[in-house]
Design an enzyme around this catalytic site. Structure first.
Site, short mmCIF file in Angstrom:
data_model
loop_
_atom_site.label_atom_id
_atom_site.label_comp_id
_atom_site.label_asym_id
_atom_site.label_seq_id
_atom_site.Cartn_x
_atom_site.Cartn_y
_atom_site.Cartn_z
N ASP A 1 0.79 -1.10 -0.37
CA ASP A 1 0.25 0.35 0.10
C ASP A 1 1.20 1.50 0.22
O ASP A 1 1.72 1.08 0.90
CB ASP A 1 -1.45 0.11 1.67
CG ASP A 1 -1.32 1.47 1.50
OD1 ASP A 1 -1.72 1.64 0.42
OD2 ASP A 1 -2.48 1.40 3.02
N ASP B 1 -7.15 4.73 -8.52
CA ASP B 1 -8.55 4.83 -8.14
C ASP B 1 -9.72 5.74 -7.31
O ASP B 1 -9.46 5.92 -6.65
CB ASP B 1 -8.69 3.53 -6.81
CG ASP B 1 -8.18 2.53 -8.06
OD1 ASP B 1 -7.72 2.32 -9.09
OD2 ASP B 1 -7.34 1.40 -7.49
N LYS C 1 -18.24 5.62 -4.56
CA LYS C 1 -19.39 6.20 -4.21
C LYS C 1 -18.97 6.97 -2.98
O LYS C 1 -17.90 6.95 -2.32
CB LYS C 1 -19.96 4.25 -3.81
CG LYS C 1 -20.24 3.74 -4.77
CD LYS C 1 -20.50 2.37 -3.96
CE LYS C 1 -20.85 1.61 -5.39
NZ LYS C 1 -21.32 -0.30 -4.77
N LYS D 1 -3.54 2.54 -20.80
CA LYS D 1 -4.55 1.80 -21.24
C LYS D 1 -5.98 2.95 -20.14
O LYS D 1 -6.61 2.64 -20.72
CB LYS D 1 -4.86 0.18 -20.32
CG LYS D 1 -5.75 -0.19 -20.60
CD LYS D 1 -4.78 -1.34 -20.85
CE LYS D 1 -5.00 -2.56 -19.67
NZ LYS D 1 -5.13 -3.20 -19.36
#
Ligand SMILES: C[S@@+](CC[C@H](N)C(=O)[O-])C[C@H]1O[C@@H](n2cnc3c(N)ncnc32)[C@H](O)[C@@H]1O
Length: 275
Positions: free
Chosen positions: A151, A174, A178, A255
């Site tokens: 991490d 990321d 939510k 990508k």
């Protein structure tokens, strides 16, 4: 995480965290984790294992021992993990840049040959991504890249000394779209404080996102950390070169960036300088 690690591309997607003490498997709870403040430790996630091809496994076995490290998450043995960068890179007097969430390392491998004066450390939780970068590094004869599996927030805290870095990169983190997951976003008050503490004066934080909501979230945070001077994003590369002493041109559309562009997402980039 919801980018690489929750798409069909990632065989190692995080599952919903188990909030029970047992899920920490003996590791210290988040409240014992100082600089990251309210950032939730990824130690509370379980990950599906990614698989490597035979070729990648061979490359891994041969090269990871000298080019890679794994964050030791054991609270008993994890105390003194600060990396001796000169020793690891086999040279002295070179500044170091850490990239958090390097994915498959497409931009890492494209940028590193253009910044050979810098040591580059790519940090990623996704082993197949690290294996791809390792393959690119070995095949390309790239000598200034090393890798850490773990991490990125804990890696920064435990493996890099305060005021030791010339740059920190976070490209397409990321987005955790939510609302109840926003606290997992890498860019937040506590981690900005941690990043600032690891940068040396004049060091640069560079963040890019294609996620409009995450960009709005970052917009709210640009001036939250006293030790980071927000520089915005000069569109002219020549102006950026004059403003910051590290490479800011990501060289290649990864990508993830490509997927964002296909959806006509706007790429937002941010630069800060450690005061
Ligand atoms: C959306 S992908 C972007 C990858 C790459 N930067 C790019 O632009 O193609 C986000 C990456 O960050 C990694 N990641 C997410 N959280 C992380 C963390 N806390 N520490 C290290 N890597 C992380 C994920 O595994 C994933 O590979």
């Amino acid at each position: 995480m919801s980018g690489m690690s929750t798409t069909e591309n990632s065989p190692e997607s995080p599952q919903e965290p188990d909030s029970s003490r047992a899920a920490h498997r003996g590791r210290p709870l988040q409240t014992e984790f100082n600089d990251g403040r309210d950032y939730p430790r990824l130690g509370s996630f379980s990950f599906r294992r990614g698989t490597l091809t035979d070729n990648q496994e061979n490359t891994w076995d041969e090269n990871w021992p000298h080019l890679g490290r794994v964050l030791d998450e054991n609270p008993v043995t994890a105390d003194d993990q600060v990396i001796d960068l000169d020793d690891w890179f086999g040279r002295t007097g070179h500044d170091t840049i850490v990239e958090i969430g390097s994915g498959t390392g497409t931009s890492t491998a494209a940028m590193a040959p253009l910044e050979t004066d810098h040591n580059i450390v790519a940090v990623e939780i996704y082993r197949p991504g690290l294996a791809k970068l390792l393959g690119s590094v070995v095949r390309g004869g790239i000598t200034n890249v090393r890798m850490v599996k773990g991490d990125g927030v804990e890696v920064l805290q435990r493996m890099f000394a305060p005021c030791s870095l010339a740059g920190v990169r976070v490209y397409f983190p990321d987005p955790w779209p939510k609302a109840r997951h926003h606290k997992r976003r890498i860019i937040q008050t506590g981690t900005l404080h941690l990043i600032a503490s690891r940068l040396k004066p004049g060091g640069i934080l560079h963040v890019a996102t294609d996620h409009a909501d995450y960009a709005e979230w970052i917009d709210e945070l640009v001036n939250v950390e006293d030790d980071l001077e927000y520089l915005g994003w000069p569109d002219d590369p020549a102006v950026r070169d004059e403003t910051v002493p590290v490479l800011t041109d990501r060289q290649i559309i990864t990508k993830f960036e490509g997927k964002g562009l296909d959806k006509e997402h706007v790429i937002r980039e941010y630069l800060w300088r450690r005061r």
